[in-house]
Design an enzyme around this catalytic site. Structure first.
Site, PDB file in Angstrom:
ATOM      1  N   LEU A  43     -38.529   7.871   3.805  1.00  0.00           N
ATOM      2  CA  LEU A  43     -38.946   7.215   2.557  1.00  0.00           C
ATOM      3  C   LEU A  43     -37.693   6.925   1.745  1.00  0.00           C
ATOM      4  O   LEU A  43     -36.840   7.810   1.576  1.00  0.00           O
ATOM      5  CB  LEU A  43     -39.879   8.122   1.746  1.00  0.00           C
ATOM      6  N   ASP A  44     -37.563   5.704   1.241  1.00  0.00           N
ATOM      7  CA  ASP A  44     -36.421   5.357   0.407  1.00  0.00           C
ATOM      8  C   ASP A  44     -36.402   6.225  -0.847  1.00  0.00           C
ATOM      9  O   ASP A  44     -37.460   6.673  -1.307  1.00  0.00           O
ATOM     10  CB  ASP A  44     -36.491   3.888  -0.005  1.00  0.00           C
ATOM     11  N   PRO A  45     -35.228   6.448  -1.435  1.00  0.00           N
ATOM     12  CA  PRO A  45     -35.159   7.250  -2.667  1.00  0.00           C
ATOM     13  C   PRO A  45     -36.075   6.730  -3.772  1.00  0.00           C
ATOM     14  O   PRO A  45     -36.638   7.519  -4.538  1.00  0.00           O
ATOM     15  CB  PRO A  45     -33.685   7.139  -3.063  1.00  0.00           C
ATOM     16  N   ALA A  47     -38.967   5.452  -3.449  1.00  0.00           N
ATOM     17  CA  ALA A  47     -40.371   5.677  -3.109  1.00  0.00           C
ATOM     18  C   ALA A  47     -40.799   7.116  -3.379  1.00  0.00           C
ATOM     19  O   ALA A  47     -39.995   8.044  -3.376  1.00  0.00           O
ATOM     20  CB  ALA A  47     -40.612   5.330  -1.650  1.00  0.00           C
TER      21      ALA A  47
END
EC number: 5.4.99.25
Length: 300
Positions: A43-45, A47
């Site tokens: 998960l991207d930061p 998100a």
């Protein structure tokens, strides 16, 4: 007798914004006192939401969750593109206000409809995909021009829940259900490009990874206070796959990696012993029922 897998299983985390998936793994290693921690699906930061982590032998099971579908709630900004296809990148010029105001709901729906189903998607250049052994985002940071080839993904659902119109942009709250490997920010980018005004993602929350949903998730604060598995390894196999009950002898054979006679099964099943313990994931291959993953090897 102590179960050697008593500390093995999965933890479902509600990842907070601003932390990378690697940051979460580092926290869990400290909470659970082990280096054997991994996660299923970055998960991207920016998100938030469901991040499934494996603990001890649970890390070995993560590879068998990769094909699972995922669900998201997101906000799409129509009116400008960014260098990363999300709000963390450098934003380009805003689209002409007249062009924004001319976009109809029917046009938005028509372009979203083209992004549903099996599609070829071009991942964001700033992604964790490896190109010749190096992450794409690392190459971008080093000044390289990165173009990742499109790859097949499936968008089962892409629906608008709410729409907010301003003079120079449109915001869409959307829900997406898709195959693993889908980039939601790429959907935002492609929708903006199709409408001729640019687009990017401003918010993303993952609500489900396969059989695991937000209702299963715990915050890092909760896990720090009470570090505990969300599901044991036995429960994880049973929850993620249909069950095939096997005898004690068959369970012992599977634990040693032996194969069983075929039974006309379709797809992967969790082989469960009479005592309720999940021994292995099995799949018919030709004239044998073979192990795909042995949860409880005889060597434990």
């Amino acid at each position: 007798m102590t179960d050697p897998l008593a500390n093995s299983g999965l933890v479902v985390v509600d990842k907070p914004q601003g932390m990378s998936s690697h940051d979460v793994v580092a926290r869990l290693r400290r909470f659970f006192g082990t280096r054997r921690v991994g996660h299923a699906g970055t998960l991207d930061p920016m998100a938030t939401g469901v991040l499934v982590a494996g603990i001890e032998r649970g890390t070995k099971f993560l590879a068998h969750m990769v094909a699972d579908t995922k669900a998201y709630e997101a906000t799409v900004f129509l009116g400008a593109a960014t260098s990363t296809d999300d709000a963390e990148g450098e934003r380009g010029e805003l689209a002409d206000a007249t062009a924004i105001q001319a976009i109809t709901e029917a046009e938005i729906e028509a372009e979203i409809a083209r992004l549903r189903g099996p599609i070829m998607q071009r991942p964001a250049a700033v992604s964790a995909i490896k190109i010749n052994g190096k992450r794409a985002y690392q190459r971008v940071r080093e000044g390289e021009a990165v173009e990742i080839p499109p790859r097949p993904v499936t968008i089962e659902r892409f629906d608008v829940l709410a729409q907010r119109r301003c003079s120079d942009h449109i915001e869409l709250d959307v829900v997406v259900e898709c195959s693993s490997g889908t980039y939601i920010r790429s959907l935002a980018r492609d929708l903006g490009e199709a409408l001729g005004v640019g687009g990017h993602l401003t918010a993303l929350r993952r609500t489900a990874v396969g059989a695991f949903e937000l209702q299963d998730a715990l915050t890092l604060e909760e896990l720090e206070q009470h570090p505990a598995l969300s599901v044991s390894l036995d429960q994880a196999l049973i929850r993620c796959y249909p069950v095939l009950e096997v005898s004690e002898q068959e369970a012992a054979d599977l634990a040693m990696g032996k194969w069983l006679a075929p039974r006309g099964l379709r797809g992967v099943h969790a082989a469960v012993a009479p005592d309720g313990r999940a021994v292995a994931l099995i799949k018919e291959q030709g004239k044998r029922l073979a192990t795909v993953f042995v949860a409880r090897p005889s060597t434990l």
